[in-house]
Design a protein around this motif. Structure first.
Motif, PDB file in Angstrom:
ATOM      1  N   GLN A 413     -12.798  13.826 -69.048  1.00  0.00           N
ATOM      2  CA  GLN A 413     -13.690  14.721 -69.787  1.00  0.00           C
ATOM      3  C   GLN A 413     -13.436  14.611 -71.292  1.00  0.00           C
ATOM      4  N   TYR A 423     -20.918  11.664 -65.955  1.00  0.00           N
ATOM      5  CA  TYR A 423     -20.484  12.941 -65.389  1.00  0.00           C
ATOM      6  C   TYR A 423     -19.272  12.744 -64.478  1.00  0.00           C
ATOM      7  N   TRP A 431     -18.980  18.284 -64.262  1.00  0.00           N
ATOM      8  CA  TRP A 431     -19.090  18.344 -65.723  1.00  0.00           C
ATOM      9  C   TRP A 431     -19.858  17.114 -66.165  1.00  0.00           C
ATOM     10  N   TRP A 440     -17.603  23.196 -66.847  1.00  0.00           N
ATOM     11  CA  TRP A 440     -17.603  22.805 -65.430  1.00  0.00           C
ATOM     12  C   TRP A 440     -18.483  23.766 -64.646  1.00  0.00           C
TER      13      TRP A 440
END
Length: 462
Positions: A413, A423, A431, A440
């Motif tokens: 992330q 993603y 996320w 999230w």
């Protein structure tokens, strides 16, 4: 569906966006006019702004060669364009028009609408009827779309903002209340029967049911068509090819929801199908040691399973109640792009896109307990289908290694731009870069720990 969530718009690195630096030696394509529905192609990296001027905030960006839809004529050197359904602006001199991709009807200037449908999941909208076409935008679950009546294979054409696009028919329904239909009984197909998204042949074909297949009916009919519940969504079939039994009036039982009674594991790479025979369509492929919920029902050597909340079938000989030991087989990859330790027991890495390689190698070097890795597999509508996703299995995911999965998800992330991440899914949460501001987000229950991504971290790339 394995939810498809690729972002169309990705701001390029600072210092390369048009309007921030001078691009020497580059031939830019001036654009004086652009009609609504025309495709525009970026001739260099360029900012998208909330208004027609450099004083307006930057809301996104286009990389060289990316396309976007014009929403009107160019005025004062700025052209309005469609960014996820919002009207934003791009400097006209950094894009070039292409009327070849104009979506509106060139004769009438309008599109004939034959009906509407509702999305049953977050759904990519593409410029053509295949996953190889660019994603123009993403519609949220429950969005109403206008149908033109045109289909191509498993794709349906829609009209949006005066332009024509394509979406996967599987994720459309003609009922705004889906995917929680009320069911009233069952019927049986009397021939191989097409299942459509709406009550006429102008609607897209979702799948084809074999003769003798039992279907769940809702009690709703329309012009010779019967509404059925299939995999949690409302679909339609021709009434003349359904039978309630002997032809006499009967009271049909209420269908029971599909629920699993226990968890089993795949002993090898095995297909998950829509029915209990190899003649049925493949929905996805389970890899060795991957778990799945079973209902306890069997048919001629096949076991009924629950995959993403739907009733599916797997050959019983490839299922076991105890998790198999990790495979020591090394996947053969000729270019040696992956770390050798990552290849043990892995499947489908050799056919993934190049962006997957650094992700796997980084995770393998930082968290060597992880593995195997599952890349490309048969799964229509999923990024796995075209090699843009990888599942990184987490051993002892519910106890000692849960923090490992948390760390991997957080790392990817934080470094999404570096690894070109679209993603991430972990522990029934997703996320995405496109909706990063939402953090999230929880996902619906898909029926098993594996389908809910508790035992692996999933990452998709652009």
């Amino acid at each position: 569906m394995g939810i498809i969530l690729r972002a169309l718009i990705r701001t390029t690195a600072a210092g390369t966006l048009a309007g921030l630096v001078t691009v020497s030696g580059m031939v830019l394509g001036p654009l004086s006019q652009s009609a609504q529905g025309d495709w525009l192609t970026a001739t260099t990296g360029v900012n998208l702004r909330s208004g027609p001027g450099t004083t307006y905030p930057v809301v996104g960006g286009l990389a060289t060669g990316q396309r976007i839809t014009a929403l009107g004529d160019s005025t004062g050197g700025w052209t309005p364009v469609d960014l996820y359904g919002k009207r934003v602006f791009v400097a006209s001199r950094y894009v070039t028009g292409d009327t070849t991709y104009r979506a509106a009807d060139s004769t009438t200037g309008s599109t004939t609408i034959v009906g509407t449908a509702t999305t049953t999941a977050n759904l990519n909208v593409r410029t053509g009827p295949a996953t190889t076409y660019p994603v123009a935008t993403t519609l949220g679950k429950g969005t109403s779309v206008s149908l033109t009546g045109q289909t191509s294979g498993t794709w349906t054409q829609i009209s949006r903002s005066g332009s024509l696009y394509w979406v996967s028919t599987v994720y459309l329904t003609t009922s705004a209340t889906a995917p929680a239909p009320v069911t009233t009984g069952t019927a049986t197909t009397t021939t191989n029967l097409n299942v459509r998204s709406g009550p006429s042949t102008s609607y897209g074909i979702i799948t084809t049911l074999a003769r003798g297949t039992a279907v769940t009916t809702t009690g709703t009919t329309q012009d010779g068509w019967t509404q059925i519940s299939l995999n949690g969504s409302l679909r339609w079939v021709a009434s003349s090819y359904l039978s309630a039994g002997s032809g006499t009036s009967v009271t049909l039982p209420v269908a029971e929801p599909v629920t699993s009674t226990e968890t089993m594991y795949a002993t090898a790479s095995v297909n998950v199908r829509t029915g209990p025979a190899t003649s049925y369509a493949v929905v996805t492929t389970l890899e060795r040691s991957q778990q799945i919920g079973v209902t306890g029902r069997t048919s001629n050597g096949w076991s009924e399973v629950v995959w993403q909340g739907a009733q599916r079938w797997v050959s019983s000989q490839y299922l076991t109640s105890s998790q198999p030991a990790p495979s020591t087989v090394v996947e053969p990859i000729s270019n040696s792009s992956f770390l050798a330790s990552a290849l043990v027991g892995s499947v489908g890495l050799g056919t993934t896109v190049p962006a997957i390689t650094p992700i796997v190698n980084t995770v393998e070097s930082r968290w060597p307990v992880v593995g195997p890795y599952y890349g490309t597999r048969i799964e229509p509508g999923s990024d796995h289908n075209d090699g843009r996703a990888v599942d990184m299995m987490i051993p002892n995911w519910s106890t000692t290694n849960k923090p490992t999965g948390d760390a991997i998800a957080a790392y990817l992330q934080a470094n999404a731009q570096q690894y070109d991440v679209s993603y991430i899914i972990w522990r029934q949460h997703i996320w995405s870069v496109a909706r990063a501001s939402e953090g999230w987000r929880p996902m619906a229950d898909r029926g098993s720990y594996t389908a809910n991504h508790y035992d692996h971290v999933h990452v998709s790339v652009n």
